[in-house]
Design an enzyme around this catalytic site. Structure first.
Site, PDB file in Angstrom:
ATOM      1  N   LYS A 146     -12.281  36.935 -37.931  1.00  0.00           N
ATOM      2  CA  LYS A 146     -12.944  37.884 -38.717  1.00  0.00           C
ATOM      3  C   LYS A 146     -12.336  37.426 -40.150  1.00  0.00           C
ATOM      4  O   LYS A 146     -11.393  38.169 -40.582  1.00  0.00           O
ATOM      5  CB  LYS A 146     -13.102  39.362 -38.539  1.00  0.00           C
ATOM      6  CG  LYS A 146     -14.081  40.244 -38.846  1.00  0.00           C
ATOM      7  CD  LYS A 146     -13.731  40.547 -40.178  1.00  0.00           C
ATOM      8  CE  LYS A 146     -13.102  40.936 -41.158  1.00  0.00           C
ATOM      9  NZ  LYS A 146     -13.271  40.932 -42.449  1.00  0.00           N
TER      10      LYS A 146
ATOM     11  N   GLU B 100       1.243  40.419 -40.776  1.00  0.00           N
ATOM     12  CA  GLU B 100       1.954  40.039 -42.017  1.00  0.00           C
ATOM     13  C   GLU B 100       1.386  40.632 -42.970  1.00  0.00           C
ATOM     14  O   GLU B 100      -0.018  40.620 -43.544  1.00  0.00           O
ATOM     15  CB  GLU B 100       1.878  38.575 -42.253  1.00  0.00           C
ATOM     16  CG  GLU B 100       2.869  37.757 -41.056  1.00  0.00           C
ATOM     17  CD  GLU B 100       4.308  38.048 -40.932  1.00  0.00           C
ATOM     18  OE1 GLU B 100       4.620  38.564 -42.181  1.00  0.00           O
ATOM     19  OE2 GLU B 100       4.895  38.141 -39.961  1.00  0.00           O
TER      20      GLU B 100
ATOM     21  N   CYS C 291       1.168  36.747 -51.225  1.00  0.00           N
ATOM     22  CA  CYS C 291       2.059  37.738 -50.773  1.00  0.00           C
ATOM     23  C   CYS C 291       3.523  37.392 -51.185  1.00  0.00           C
ATOM     24  O   CYS C 291       4.354  38.356 -51.280  1.00  0.00           O
ATOM     25  CB  CYS C 291       2.066  37.796 -49.150  1.00  0.00           C
ATOM     26  SG  CYS C 291       2.256  36.113 -48.538  1.00  0.00           S
TER      27      CYS C 291
ATOM     28  N   GLU D  74       3.230  47.009 -54.417  1.00  0.00           N
ATOM     29  CA  GLU D  74       2.476  45.484 -54.685  1.00  0.00           C
ATOM     30  C   GLU D  74       1.276  45.675 -55.760  1.00  0.00           C
ATOM     31  O   GLU D  74       0.563  46.324 -55.494  1.00  0.00           O
ATOM     32  CB  GLU D  74       2.148  45.050 -53.283  1.00  0.00           C
ATOM     33  CG  GLU D  74       1.620  43.786 -53.316  1.00  0.00           C
ATOM     34  CD  GLU D  74       1.255  43.247 -52.148  1.00  0.00           C
ATOM     35  OE1 GLU D  74       0.291  43.979 -51.441  1.00  0.00           O
ATOM     36  OE2 GLU D  74       1.578  42.287 -51.556  1.00  0.00           O
TER      37      GLU D  74
HETATM   38  P1  TAP Z   1      -6.932  43.768 -46.502  1.00  0.00           P
HETATM   39  O1  TAP Z   1      -7.818  44.747 -47.359  1.00  0.00           O
HETATM   40  O2  TAP Z   1      -6.025  44.296 -45.701  1.00  0.00           O
HETATM   41  O3  TAP Z   1      -7.773  43.009 -45.730  1.00  0.00           O
HETATM   42  C1  TAP Z   1      -7.273  42.053 -44.739  1.00  0.00           C
HETATM   43  C2  TAP Z   1      -8.169  41.799 -43.636  1.00  0.00           C
HETATM   44  O4  TAP Z   1      -8.455  43.235 -42.865  1.00  0.00           O
HETATM   45  C3  TAP Z   1      -9.700  41.532 -44.205  1.00  0.00           C
HETATM   46  O5  TAP Z   1     -10.434  40.694 -43.386  1.00  0.00           O
HETATM   47  C4  TAP Z   1     -10.465  42.927 -44.269  1.00  0.00           C
HETATM   48  O6  TAP Z   1     -11.697  42.912 -44.131  1.00  0.00           O
HETATM   49  C5  TAP Z   1      -9.767  43.297 -42.837  1.00  0.00           C
HETATM   50  N1  TAP Z   1     -10.127  45.071 -42.570  1.00  0.00           N
HETATM   51  C6  TAP Z   1     -10.172  45.848 -43.378  1.00  0.00           C
HETATM   52  N2  TAP Z   1     -10.233  47.288 -43.037  1.00  0.00           N
HETATM   53  C7  TAP Z   1      -9.970  46.760 -41.422  1.00  0.00           C
HETATM   54  C8  TAP Z   1      -9.793  47.707 -40.510  1.00  0.00           C
HETATM   55  N3  TAP Z   1     -10.117  49.004 -40.621  1.00  0.00           N
HETATM   56  N4  TAP Z   1      -9.665  46.928 -39.192  1.00  0.00           N
HETATM   57  C9  TAP Z   1      -9.480  45.849 -39.198  1.00  0.00           C
HETATM   58  N5  TAP Z   1      -9.528  44.965 -40.126  1.00  0.00           N
HETATM   59  C10 TAP Z   1      -9.828  45.409 -41.481  1.00  0.00           C
HETATM   60  O7  TAP Z   1      -6.122  42.833 -47.374  1.00  0.00           O
HETATM   61  P2  TAP Z   1      -6.549  41.830 -48.672  1.00  0.00           P
HETATM   62  O8  TAP Z   1      -7.000  42.425 -49.773  1.00  0.00           O
HETATM   63  O9  TAP Z   1      -7.610  40.993 -48.231  1.00  0.00           O
HETATM   64  O10 TAP Z   1      -5.354  40.984 -48.972  1.00  0.00           O
HETATM   65  C11 TAP Z   1      -4.375  41.309 -49.762  1.00  0.00           C
HETATM   66  C12 TAP Z   1      -3.072  41.762 -48.999  1.00  0.00           C
HETATM   67  O11 TAP Z   1      -2.788  40.667 -48.081  1.00  0.00           O
HETATM   68  C13 TAP Z   1      -1.779  42.076 -49.899  1.00  0.00           C
HETATM   69  O12 TAP Z   1      -1.339  43.053 -49.427  1.00  0.00           O
HETATM   70  C14 TAP Z   1      -1.155  40.746 -49.695  1.00  0.00           C
HETATM   71  O13 TAP Z   1       0.335  40.852 -49.653  1.00  0.00           O
HETATM   72  C15 TAP Z   1      -1.273  40.525 -48.169  1.00  0.00           C
HETATM   73  N6  TAP Z   1      -1.248  39.437 -47.695  1.00  0.00           N
HETATM   74  C16 TAP Z   1      -0.089  39.167 -46.897  1.00  0.00           C
HETATM   75  C17 TAP Z   1       0.516  37.746 -46.668  1.00  0.00           C
HETATM   76  C18 TAP Z   1       1.621  37.578 -45.576  1.00  0.00           C
HETATM   77  S1  TAP Z   1       1.613  36.158 -44.821  1.00  0.00           S
HETATM   78  N7  TAP Z   1       2.475  38.589 -45.549  1.00  0.00           N
HETATM   79  C19 TAP Z   1      -0.087  36.547 -46.785  1.00  0.00           C
HETATM   80  C20 TAP Z   1      -1.319  36.894 -47.731  1.00  0.00           C
HETATM   81  C21 TAP Z   1      -1.780  38.100 -48.087  1.00  0.00           C
HETATM   82  P3  TAP Z   1     -12.864  42.847 -45.423  1.00  0.00           P
HETATM   83  O14 TAP Z   1     -11.744  42.814 -46.598  1.00  0.00           O
HETATM   84  O15 TAP Z   1     -13.891  41.979 -45.118  1.00  0.00           O
HETATM   85  O16 TAP Z   1     -13.443  44.175 -45.309  1.00  0.00           O
END
Ligand code: TAP
Length: 487
Positions: free
Chosen positions: A180, A255, A289, A390
């Protein structure tokens, strides 16, 4: 490849077929550099499709796990070749869908190819140890068993690399997957799944279901037939997933965020430190990240470092990542832009001094996208919001300290612990930093962002569930150890 690809509507991939969601709803993804450009539409799926995908994966995994590692590896090698052939097209889609510059998108796609090849080779590597038994007539050894069906939930900032660094190890160790991806970059991820389809994976081994995290991500997390969830994303969502998995006894790997520091010691090569700070903080518009967000500088060189940083930042060219000279693209979405502007306001309100950027870019090419200036604050105290939370955008908080010990103390004084770097020519200081820094990735004379696929990757403290991804470490999550005793 699907006919729908040409019409820019991507379907779910379930049990080897591209299928539309019963919801009849799609989400249209626009180019964050130019919202007139429609990148594609994705299915806003229901639990029904997710259940179908898990059912297909569960069935398919039974035969998939019986193949030899070498046989499974052959599929991954083939997928790598297909992705390599489509590198330019997929990289361009990534730039259009989430904004990073084309050279960065090409680099990421090439990394996806390398990840597939690395894990393809894993199929022929050792999967256990022989351990001497106290019984001289017995043979004792360990072997690895796949988990079963693995749920993969990914963010939008690395839409090729992160799905692949999770799916490739899951698959090579004999699991079936349901992915997903984040809605914001699901078209790019669908193209990656097309490559896997073309590589001929048996039906049901790889499944893609797009839609909202709160519906599909949640249903995947809660599904009793999903043995493990591998997640990358925000802390709030990650912790919810962890709790859900814990409650039903599923394995999970999270992560999450970072607040990554760079320390500049008084004996540092300042030109190197400036180049690396700019690259770490502003590449991908700060949406990594591992991006640099705090720069902690020893007082003796503070002014000199600051002047160099400001002058180099002023030279950066911002615009559509598809244009050749552009160095930094837009924020990936309107929401992301709003978050960055919110933190910039917060920095000002709390008394930090804005010394570069701070505004949404307007006029000409900028009006159709979500562009923000690379931004630098000084007089930031370690307890300010912009030094603690962050931001996930191109914002640097400059913090001045008197001694290196203070620098490490400040660097550690956040809830996150993903990556950190130091610039120094003093070996003792390098070693103290490596020893004392609370971060999963510590880098010396190199930017905070930067991950190599063959090395373990993950964070300390609130940045991770304390597991590691990539390299050989991936085996720990995607398999269970069986200890075998034969007499
Ligand atoms: P999130 O908003 O947490 O979304 C990540 C994924 O989780 C998306 O596919 C999202 O779906 C899904 N999601 C949302 N609500 C959920 C729920 N209740 N249950 C299960 N899945 C759910 O993060 P983002 O905005 O996409 O990414 C940015 C964040 O990722 C930052 O905090 C960044 O630091 C972190 N990040 C960390 C790393 C590592 S390796 N540590 C690498 C890259 C990014 P939808 O958004 O499609 O609704």
């Amino acid at each position: 490849m699907t006919v729908e690809t040409k019409n820019k509507t991507y379907l779910n991939f379930v049990n080897g077929e591209w299928v539309a969601s019963v919801s009849g709803e799609v989400k249209t993804n626009l180019n964050p550099a130019n919202t007139d450009d429609v990148v594609g539409a994705i299915q806003m799926s229901t639990k029904e499709e997710l259940n179908d995908a898990v059912k297909a994966a569960k069935q398919a995994q039974k035969a998939w796990r019986k193949l030899s590692g070498n046989e499974r590896g052959a599929y991954l090698f083939k997928a790598a070749d297909i992705l390599e052939n489509r590198l330019d097209e997929i990289a361009e889609c990534m730039t259009r869908e989430m904004g990073k510059t084309l050279p960065e998108a090409k680099g990421e796609t090439a990394r996806g190819v390398a990840i597939l090849r690395y894990y393809a080779g894993e199929g022929l590597r050792s999967e256990g140890d022989v351990i001497p038994s106290t019984d001289p007539s017995a043979l004792m050894f360990t072997k690895r068993a796949p988990l079963g069906v693995v749920g993969v939930i990914t963010p939008w900032n690395f839409p090729v690399a992160i799905p692949l660094w999770k799916m490739a190890p899951a698959l090579i160790y004999g699991n079936a997957v349901v992915i997903k991806p984040a809605q914001e970059a699901a078209v790019t991820c669908a193209k990656v799944v097309e490559c896997l389809e073309e590589a001929g994976f048996p039906k049901g081994v790889v499944n893609l279901v797009t839609g909202s995290g709160s519906v599909i991500g949640q249903a995947l997390t809660d599904h009793p037939d999903v043995a493990g969830i591998t997640f990358t994303g925000s802390n709030t969502v990650g912790k919810g997933i962890g709790q859900g998995c814990l409650a039903r006894g599923a394995k999970y790997q999270l992560e999450m965020g970072g607040k990554n520091p760079v320390i500049v010691a008084k004996d540092a090569d300042l030109n190197l430190a400036v180049e690396a700070t700019i690259s770490g903080a502003f590449r991908s518009t700060g949406q990594k990240c591992t991006a640099t967000s705090r720069v902690i500088v020893e007082a003796d060189v503070y002014e000199k470092f600051k002047e160099k940083l400001l002058s180099k930042t002023a030279e950066l060219i911002i615009g559509d990542g598809l244009s050749e000279n552009v160095w930094m693209g837009p924020c990936a979405s309107e929401n992301q832009l709003k978050t960055v502007l919110h933190y910039i306001e917060k920095g000002k309100e709390e008394g930090a001094a804005l010394i570069a950027g701070g505004n949404r870019l307007k006029g000409e090419v900028f009006d159709k996208g979500y562009f923000v200036e690379p931004t630098i604050f000084e007089n930031v105290s370690p307890d300010m919001t912009i030094a603690q939370e962050e931001i996930f955008g191109p914002v640097i908080a400059l913090i001045q300290v008197n001694h290196l010990e203070d620098a490490i103390k400040v660097a550690n004084d956040v809830e996150f612990g993903l990556s950190a770097s130091i610039f120094t020519t003093n070996i003792q200081q390098m070693l103290s930093f490596v020893d004392e820094m609370e971060a999963g990735l510590v880098r010396v004379n190199s930017e905070s962002a930067g991950v190599e696929l063959q090395a373990p990757f993950g964070g300390m403290k609130q940045s991770s569930s304390h597991s590691r991804e990539q390299g050989q470490a991936a085996k720990e999550f995607f398999t269970s150890i069986k200890t075998v005793f034969v007499k």
